[in-house]
Design a protein around this motif. Structure first.
Motif, short mmCIF file in Angstrom:
data_model
loop_
_atom_site.label_atom_id
_atom_site.label_comp_id
_atom_site.label_asym_id
_atom_site.label_seq_id
_atom_site.Cartn_x
_atom_site.Cartn_y
_atom_site.Cartn_z
N ILE A 83 73.67 78.69 -4.45
CA ILE A 83 74.12 77.36 -4.04
C ILE A 83 74.07 77.26 -2.52
O ILE A 83 74.57 78.15 -1.82
N PHE A 84 73.46 76.20 -2.02
CA PHE A 84 73.38 76.03 -0.57
C PHE A 84 74.31 74.96 -0.05
O PHE A 84 74.76 75.02 1.08
N ASP A 85 74.58 73.96 -0.86
CA ASP A 85 75.42 72.87 -0.37
C ASP A 85 76.09 72.19 -1.57
O ASP A 85 75.55 72.21 -2.68
N THR A 86 77.28 71.61 -1.32
CA THR A 86 78.02 70.95 -2.39
C THR A 86 78.59 69.63 -1.88
O THR A 86 79.08 69.56 -0.75
N LEU A 87 78.52 68.61 -2.69
CA LEU A 87 79.17 67.34 -2.35
C LEU A 87 80.02 66.91 -3.54
O LEU A 87 79.59 67.06 -4.69
#
Lengths: 256, 398
Positions: free
Chosen positions: B364-368
């Motif tokens: 996982i690189f980014d989460t929103l």
């Protein structure tokens, strides 16, 4: 009045509380004053060799008894009732109730218990031929009414203020013997130095002690003026006590 | 039957600050002379509400929100510092276990006194006493001193007194929790019966189950003020969601591995890309539209998860699992939409998480995150309705 039933219930509970767990139960209420009477007659008559100062034919024990028993009712009522609100903090904090009932019940139970003792003592003294005038018994009982009002007034005053200032109840306990010894209970009014005798009447109990002796033992006459002053004082104290209590009542829960 | 039984107007309560003995004397003097005392700590502020005859109100809120204080004000145990309480009937309050009971007396004697506190004496008491004893159902213990009772038996006794007196307004403060299962059932059955018979109830409970079962309306107190007042399902859901968010924010957020190779540019739920909580009804379709960023132009992987507001996972799936790839709209930007048709989430608050992943779907690189609230009322448990059917019985006819 809806709270009358509550006062009766609380009074009954209070009286039962005193004798709860004792074998003889309510018998103590009658037994204890008679024992006390026997002890007084031994200590004061045999040991101190106390005599009635006015030189009448009355013995010292009835002389003492008719003034001391009403006093005990009065002083115990005030002392006990002054902590009644604090003691019932748990009840007051959880049940909406007329708090005045607690004070009435406390004062009432003290008076009922000691009135029973008083009656027992007076009857025994009368049977023993100690010069008790039976015609004085009814007026003497009537005299308990203003005494009760006076005690209730002080009780309301102390019970309400005790919630805020906890030093009050110990102070009242300390003041009671002072009041007792400055009233003509163990002695007669005329034994005070004549130039300061008027001071004796600053003590609210003086008139009661003198009147009980006049009514029951025929020692002197009841001073109507003094009795009127005592009635007014009792009414005034009761009014002041109730006023203070009502004023502080809504805030008890905040300070308990 | 719609007359107002309780009307609270601008109700406020403040306790005096009494740290030292001298504070108490000062307070006493102020009260005696002026009748007011100003040095205080506020615990309840500006509470206004009306309860009509026959209504049932659940009072909810975190510890220290002022629920018990409000009950005490209504029952008359406390005097308000501001505002007024107008009552139009008899109030029966079960504020605490065994309040007003004396430990040394038998149950019978205590019932008599408890009844006297409610103004029942003499002949009326003799009429009520057997009914109370029957309701309490504690057998021979009725003649034992209360100090030998279990806490459950004390509740039984207290509740029996109230139940028999049938006040116009019944106020209870988390009392049900103590009795055993069968007595709880009896109490709830009694309360429902009482409500059906036109009784009015104010119930404080931390059990949303009890509140939803017994009350039609709820009031959420927060920090001494009314946070929300209205239909029981709306209010309890909002309250639970608040709790979940609170406990979730207490837990440290997982580190965002924002290396910058892949990122989530934006997420729009049902077309709404503002950072607000999206409202939807149960069973509606939820479209999660996302725009993703890829620094070196490799197609990003993407995963979408739905969690409860407290972080409990409900469902998660990645594009890679389904063999799907986002569409490139320019060399560094990709987009796609995930559709949940007829989403069967139960009413409550949820969070949709969109994760940007590497092409292999391994990291996982980014989460929103975006919030959704599912509206509606339901007494089902859990997060999601599972398809089900009852067999071998009869349909309830109502």
């Amino acid at each position: 009045m809806a709270s009358l039933g509550l006062i009766v219930g609380l009074t009954r509970r209070e009286i039962r509380n005193r004798f709860n767990g004792t074998l003889s139960g309510g018998l103590w209420a009658l037994l204890q004053p008679l024992l006390q009477l026997a002890i007084y007659s031994f200590v004061f008559v045999r040991i101190f060799n106390a005599r009635v100062p006015e030189g009448s034919s009355i013995a010292y024990v009835p002389y003492l008894a008719v003034a001391l028993w009403p006093w005990t009712a009065f002083s115990e009522a005030v002392v006990r009732a002054s902590i009644v609100i604090q003691e019932n903090a748990a009840l007051i904090g959880k049940v909406a109730m007329p708090r005045q009932a607690l004070v009435w019940a406390s004062v009432g139970s003290s008076f009922i218990v000691h009135l029973a003792g008083f009656a027992a003592v007076v009857v025994v003294l009368w049977l023993l031929g100690q010069g008790v005038d039976p015609r004085g018994i009814l007026p003497a009982l009537l005299l308990y009414v203003p005494l009760f009002a006076l005690a209730a007034g002080f009780a309301f005053l102390c019970a309400a203020m005790q919630v805020f200032v906890r030093d009050l109840a110990p102070l009242v306990t300390q003041l009671m013997p002072l009041l007792m010894f400055t009233a003509p209970i163990f002695y007669g009014s005329r034994q005070w130095p004549s130039n300061v005798q008027f001071l004796l009447h600053l003590n609210p109990y003086t008139t009661y002690a003198e009147s009980f002796r006049a009514l029951l033992l025929g020692m002197g006459a009841v001073d109507a003026g003094n009795v009127l002053v005592a009635l007014a004082a009792a009414a005034l104290v009761l009014f002041a006590g109730l006023w203070t209590f009502r004023r502080l009542d809504p805030h008890f829960e905040d300070f308990l | 039957m719609s007359d107002v039984l309780v009307r609270l107007q601008g109700l406020g309560k403040a306790y005096p600050k009494v740290h030292r003995g001298s504070d108490r004397i000062r307070a006493l003097m102020r009260l005696l002379v002026r009748g007011v005392d100003k040095d205080r700590i506020e615990v309840l502020r500006d509470v206004s509400l009306e309860i009509r005859r026959g209504e049932s109100l659940g009072l909810i809120g975190a510890n220290g929100a002022g629920k018990s204080t409000l009950l005490k004000l209504i029952s008359g145990v406390l005097t308000p510092t501001a505002g007024t309480v107008a009552l139009n009937g008899e109030v029966g309050a079960l504020l605490e276990l065994g309040a007003g009971f004396h430990p040394d007396y038998s149950g019978r004697d205590n019932i008599a006194l408890a009844a006297a506190l409610h103004g029942i004496t003499g002949a009326k008491l003799r009429e009520f006493l057997p009914k109370i004893i029957e309701f309490a159902d504690i057998g021979n213990y009725i003649d034992e001193p209360i100090k030998h009772y279990s806490s459950g038996m004390i509740v039984r006794l207290g509740f029996a007194v109230i139940a028999t007196l049938k006040p116009d307004l019944l106020i209870t403060d988390e009392v049900l929790a103590v009795g055993d299962e069968s007595f709880q059932k009896k109490c709830i059955a009694w309360m429902q019966d009482y409500l059906d018979g036109g009784g009015t109830l104010i119930l404080v409970s931390h059990s949303m189950y009890h509140v939803q079962k017994l009350c039609k309306q709820a009031c959420w107190l927060r920090g001494g003020r009314i946070e929300m007042l209205g239909d029981v399902f709306d209010v309890t859901q909002a309250y639970l969601a608040w709790h979940e968010r609170k406990s979730a924010s207490d837990v440290a957020e997982p580190d965002r591995m924002h290396a910058g190779e892949f990122g989530v540019l934006s997420v729009a739920l049902n077309g709404d890309d503002k950072k607000q909580v999206v409202l939807m009804n149960r069973g509606e379709t939820l479209d999660v539209a996302m725009r993703l960023h890829s620094r070196d132009g490799r197609p990003p992987g993407v995963a979408v998860g739905i969690v409860r507001a407290d972080g409990t996972a409900v469902y998660g799936v990645s594009a890679e699992m389904d063999g799907f790839h986002p569409m490139a709209i320019d060399p560094h930007e990709y987009e796609c939409t995930l559709r949940f048709a007829e989403l069967q989430l139960l009413p409550g608050s949820y969070v949709v998480r969109v994760h940007a992943m590497d092409t292999e779907g391994a990291r996982i690189f980014d989460t929103l995150e975006c919030g959704i609230t599912v509206r509606g009322s339901s007494r089902e448990f859990g997060f999601v309705q599972l398809p089900h059917r009852w067999l071998g019985g009869a349909e309830a006819t109502s």
